[in-house]
Design a protein around this motif. Sequence first.
Motif, mmCIF file in Angstrom:
data_model
loop_
_atom_site.group_PDB
_atom_site.id
_atom_site.type_symbol
_atom_site.label_atom_id
_atom_site.label_comp_id
_atom_site.label_asym_id
_atom_site.label_seq_id
_atom_site.Cartn_x
_atom_site.Cartn_y
_atom_site.Cartn_z
ATOM 1 N N PHE A 180 0.853 -1.193 0.000
ATOM 2 C CA PHE A 180 0.000 0.000 0.000
ATOM 3 C C PHE A 180 0.887 1.240 0.000
ATOM 4 N N LEU A 181 1.733 1.368 1.024
ATOM 5 C CA LEU A 181 2.789 2.374 1.002
ATOM 6 C C LEU A 181 3.992 1.857 0.219
ATOM 7 N N GLY A 182 4.233 0.576 0.299
ATOM 8 C CA GLY A 182 5.381 -0.032 -0.332
ATOM 9 C C GLY A 182 6.603 0.013 0.570
ATOM 10 N N PRO A 183 7.574 -0.903 0.363
ATOM 11 C CA PRO A 183 8.718 -1.018 1.269
ATOM 12 C C PRO A 183 9.559 0.246 1.397
ATOM 13 N N ASP A 184 9.814 0.950 0.300
ATOM 14 C CA ASP A 184 10.670 2.138 0.369
ATOM 15 C C ASP A 184 10.019 3.244 1.186
ATOM 16 N N GLN A 185 8.727 3.485 0.952
ATOM 17 C CA GLN A 185 8.035 4.526 1.712
ATOM 18 C C GLN A 185 7.894 4.121 3.175
ATOM 19 N N MET A 186 7.667 2.845 3.433
ATOM 20 C CA MET A 186 7.604 2.358 4.811
ATOM 21 C C MET A 186 8.927 2.608 5.535
ATOM 22 N N ALA A 187 10.036 2.305 4.875
ATOM 23 C CA ALA A 187 11.351 2.518 5.496
ATOM 24 C C ALA A 187 11.597 3.996 5.754
ATOM 25 N N TRP A 188 11.216 4.837 4.788
ATOM 26 C CA TRP A 188 11.339 6.297 4.960
ATOM 27 C C TRP A 188 10.525 6.776 6.150
ATOM 28 N N LEU A 189 9.290 6.297 6.290
ATOM 29 C CA LEU A 189 8.419 6.734 7.376
ATOM 30 C C LEU A 189 8.981 6.312 8.725
ATOM 31 N N LYS A 190 9.460 5.092 8.822
ATOM 32 C CA LYS A 190 10.042 4.630 10.081
ATOM 33 C C LYS A 190 11.257 5.469 10.472
ATOM 34 N N ARG A 191 12.128 5.740 9.501
ATOM 35 C CA ARG A 191 13.303 6.572 9.791
ATOM 36 C C ARG A 191 12.900 7.953 10.265
ATOM 37 N N GLY A 192 11.924 8.537 9.573
ATOM 38 C CA GLY A 192 11.490 9.882 9.929
ATOM 39 C C GLY A 192 10.879 9.947 11.317
ATOM 40 N N LEU A 193 10.027 8.980 11.633
ATOM 41 C CA LEU A 193 9.419 8.952 12.957
ATOM 42 C C LEU A 193 10.473 8.738 14.041
ATOM 43 N N LEU A 194 11.402 7.857 13.783
ATOM 44 C CA LEU A 194 12.439 7.553 14.765
ATOM 45 C C LEU A 194 13.341 8.754 15.024
ATOM 46 N N ASN A 195 13.636 9.512 13.985
ATOM 47 C CA ASN A 195 14.546 10.645 14.118
ATOM 48 C C ASN A 195 13.854 11.938 14.524
ATOM 49 N N SER A 196 12.532 11.963 14.493
ATOM 50 C CA SER A 196 11.804 13.185 14.811
ATOM 51 C C SER A 196 11.987 13.567 16.278
ATOM 52 N N ARG A 197 12.245 14.837 16.509
ATOM 53 C CA ARG A 197 12.332 15.373 17.865
ATOM 54 C C ARG A 197 11.145 16.283 18.171
ATOM 55 N N ALA A 198 10.186 16.325 17.267
ATOM 56 C CA ALA A 198 9.003 17.157 17.487
ATOM 57 C C ALA A 198 8.102 16.531 18.552
ATOM 58 N N THR A 199 7.371 17.361 19.264
ATOM 59 C CA THR A 199 6.435 16.856 20.268
ATOM 60 C C THR A 199 5.415 15.925 19.619
ATOM 61 N N TRP A 200 4.803 16.376 18.510
ATOM 62 C CA TRP A 200 3.757 15.613 17.834
ATOM 63 C C TRP A 200 4.212 15.189 16.451
ATOM 64 N N LYS A 201 3.901 13.962 16.103
ATOM 65 C CA LYS A 201 4.165 13.426 14.774
ATOM 66 C C LYS A 201 2.821 13.144 14.111
ATOM 67 N N VAL A 202 2.409 14.022 13.224
ATOM 68 C CA VAL A 202 1.146 13.849 12.507
ATOM 69 C C VAL A 202 1.401 13.017 11.257
#
Length: 515
Positions: free
Chosen positions: A330-352
Motif C-alpha cells: 500500500f505504502l510499499g517497502p521504500d516509503q515504509m522505510a522512509w516513514l520509520k526513519r522519519g518517525l524515529l529521528n523526529s524530535r518534534a512533540t507531535w508526529k502527525v
Amino acid sequence: MNIKFSRRRFLTTSAGALGAVAMPHLSRAADRPAVTHGVQSGDVTVDGGVVWARADRPAQMLVEVATTESFRDARALPPIAALPESDFTAKMLLDNLPGGQEIFYRVRFRDLSHSAIEGEAVVGRFRTAPADRRDVSFVWGGDVAGQGWGINPDDGGMFTFAAMRKHRPDFFLHSGDTIYADGPIHSEVKLADGKLWKNVTIPEKAKVAETLDEYRAAHKYNFTDDNVRAFNAEVPIFVQWDDHEVTNNWSLSKELPASYKERNIALLAARAGRAFHEMYPMRESINEPGRVYRQISYGPHLDVFVLDERSYRGPNGANQETAYGPAAYFLGPDQMAWLKRGLLNSRATWKVIASDMPLSILVYDDATNKKGSEAFAQGDGPVRGREFEIADLLRFIKTAPIRNTVWLTADVHYAAAHYYNPDKAQFQEFDPFWEFVSGPLHAGTFGPGEMDNTFGPEVRFVKAPGPGNQNLPPSAGMQFFGHVKIDGASGQMTVTLRDRADVALWSTTLDPKQA
C-alpha cells in the motif's frame, strides 16, 4: 531584518531556459501578462516555503518578498520562466527566511518578448514555522468538487474555504481528492426537493479528464472560486493526492468505464501526476521527481509526514493475503522505510501522519456490490493483506518507542474520531492512538462506513447523513473540516471537527507523553 536568498535554490515547472518567443506588439494594459488563478504558497518550514502562480502566456515570473505588509523592505528575486510546457505555471522556493515570521510576497509576470511590459501584481502571505515553542494552528480536509457539485454562486461557492480562513491557520493540510478528474460538472443538478443546483462550468469539465490539459483544467476550475483564491493567498498548503486526481479507485488493476477513450491507466496516472505537481506549491524531490510523500517540519512541536497511498500500491483486490508481498503493498517497502526513519529521528512533540485513506473504515473497490478493497481494511479478524503494513508500523512505533503520533485523514466524506484501543483489537502489539477524519470540503456527503475491528477502533464521534440519505449536496451543510491547535507552552493538542458554518461539532485535547 535582513532576508537572504540563494540564487541556486528555486523550483520551476517550466521545461527550458528563457528564450525569445514571437508575439505581436503589446501596448494596452489589457495586453499585459496576468496572474490567472491567484497565488499559492506551500510546504512552509522554519526558513522558507514555495510560491506558485500561473500566467496567461509565456512570461517571466517576478517575485518580491518582504517582512512588512507595506513591502518597505522588499527584495526582488531572480525571475524564472512560465512556459507552455508547464501550462504557464511556475513555482519558486524562497529560503533563508527568518523563523516564525510573517512573510509577504507579490507576484507579477513580465512578457518574454517585450521586457518592458509587466502585469499587475498579486499579493500573498505566509508565516514561517516557529523556531521556538509558540502556538501552532492548522486545518485539514479533502474532497473538492466531487459528485458533480461544482461552484454554485447562489450557494456561496466553495464556502468551507471561507470558514477555514477565519481561523487564520498556519497552514492547510489537504488530504487528497483535490479534484474529481472522473467527475463531470454539469450546468444544473436537480435536488431531492425539486430545486436546481447551478454550477459554474468550463468545457473541459463536461467529460472525464483524459488529456494532460483536461487534468490541468480540473485543478484550475477549483482556483476560479473566490473563496479558494482568497484562502490560497493567505494559508500555505501541504498537499497530497488520492484516487480522484486520476480516476475513481485507481490502481494498476483498474478497469476503466466506457466513458474513457484512453484505456491505459498508467498513462492517465502519468498525465494526472504531472498536472498535480504543476498546480501546487510542493517542494520537489531531487532523487525522485514527482514524489508526493515527504516530511514537513513545522517547528519544535510538529512534524507532518505526508503519505502517498496511490503510487506504490499493489492492484486492488480482495486484500486477503496471509503474508506480506507485492500484492499487499500500500505504502510499499521504500516509503515504509522512509516513514520509520522519519518517525524515529523526529524530535518534534507531535508526529502527525497524514494518510489520504482511513485505517479501519471499509472502503470497497466495488461499492455497489461491496466487493474488493480500496483502502487498508478488509474486514474483521486477524491481519490480512494491506493491514500487514499497518501492523508492522504500529509495532515499530511501540517498540522504538515513539510517542505522540496522530493520524489525520479524509476520503470517506464524513467526519469522525476513532480511538484505537489494543485491548479491543485482534492485533494488539501497539500503543493507543487517535485517528481523526474530516471532509468533504466541497463534495457529496456520504457514510458512515463499516468499521474493521483488526486494530480495535472505538468510534468516539461520527457525523454522517446515514443510510438512504447519501450524496448530500454542499447546500445541505454537511461539509466538514478539522482544526488542530497546539499550545506552545504545554504542548497540548486540541482537535476540533467543524462544519462549513464553522460550528464546533466535537473536540478533544490530547496531553503529550514524555519520551
